[in-house]
Write an enzyme that holds these catalytic residues in place. Sequence first.
Site, PDB file in Angstrom:
ATOM      1  N   HIS A  94     -34.923 -17.675 -11.139  1.00  0.00           N
ATOM      2  CA  HIS A  94     -33.754 -16.797 -11.091  1.00  0.00           C
ATOM      3  C   HIS A  94     -32.452 -17.527 -10.779  1.00  0.00           C
ATOM      4  CE1 HIS A  94     -35.818 -13.042 -11.732  1.00  0.00           C
ATOM      5  NE2 HIS A  94     -36.704 -13.324 -10.788  1.00  0.00           N
ATOM      6  N   GLU A 118     -47.127 -10.333  -7.913  1.00  0.00           N
ATOM      7  CA  GLU A 118     -45.989  -9.415  -7.945  1.00  0.00           C
ATOM      8  C   GLU A 118     -46.174  -8.304  -8.974  1.00  0.00           C
ATOM      9  OE1 GLU A 118     -42.555 -11.865  -8.726  1.00  0.00           O
ATOM     10  OE2 GLU A 118     -43.747 -13.301  -9.860  1.00  0.00           O
ATOM     11  N   SER A 132     -39.912  -7.950  -4.308  1.00  0.00           N
ATOM     12  CA  SER A 132     -39.017  -7.154  -5.162  1.00  0.00           C
ATOM     13  C   SER A 132     -39.695  -6.755  -6.462  1.00  0.00           C
ATOM     14  CB  SER A 132     -37.730  -7.929  -5.448  1.00  0.00           C
ATOM     15  OG  SER A 132     -37.003  -8.148  -4.258  1.00  0.00           O
ATOM     16  N   ASP A 133     -40.339  -7.722  -7.128  1.00  0.00           N
ATOM     17  CA  ASP A 133     -41.042  -7.394  -8.370  1.00  0.00           C
ATOM     18  C   ASP A 133     -42.255  -6.516  -8.102  1.00  0.00           C
ATOM     19  OD1 ASP A 133     -39.615  -8.540 -10.598  1.00  0.00           O
ATOM     20  OD2 ASP A 133     -40.067 -10.485  -9.752  1.00  0.00           O
TER      21      ASP A 133
END
Length: 256
Positions: free
Chosen positions: A50, A153, A178-179
């Site tokens: 990212h 994830e 988050s994922d």
Amino acid sequence: MNNDVFPNKFKAALAAKQVQIGCWSALSNPISTEVLGLAGFDWLVLDGEHAPNDISTFIPQLMALKGSASAPVVRVPTNEPVIIKRLLDIGFYNFLIPFVETKEEAEQAVASTRYPPEGIRGVSVSHRANMFGTVADYFAQSNKNITILVQIESQQGVDNVDAIAATEGVDGIFVGPSDLAAALGHLGNASHPDVQKAIQHIFNRASAHGKPSGILAPVEADARRYLAWGATFVAVGSDLGVFRSATQKLADTFKK
């Protein structure tokens, strides 16, 4: 000539279940990474998924960490053997593999980092990792000094956590909160009870297979909870987050 990476102290610390406190590095430049390396963290993630990193930005950051006690961990953009091979050749020994959902994907990640016959890593006799051919025992030492951390994830990853954790050569299980939250239907809300239950389940199953677990937790209360749940390698913030927060606070101090 000796290679100061062997033995891999970070890999040994994980195997001994020693708590390792880390930080995410996303600013993608050697000066900020050098500052992180002086802060006292046990490990640093140089993010290739990212953050705007590539081979040309990773090399000066590795140079900046030379002599630092912080172990560099690279998060690869994808679980792809050629990408992993190039990152090995420039001097990474610790790998975070995103979005691993099956035992087969975990096995591929391990194989990508090992020379034959244990794996499929291509052979170059002169590169940065072996100090351009001057480390006499590099080929003998390399395979056993690579760290593979696989990132769970997704729901499929959660469902297959036992098989993934049992994979030979996998050194630890890392949760992508988050994922995972998005995959469970709670985008932007990793604190939802469903997500927290899944995280604790992953930690428990990793432990059952003798593997350490880790997570990114930039909120202190979250980090302390995960440590209490048994996580042993926790990234407690990011350079980007700290920089944004500190500069905003400084501006607000004088402008409000």
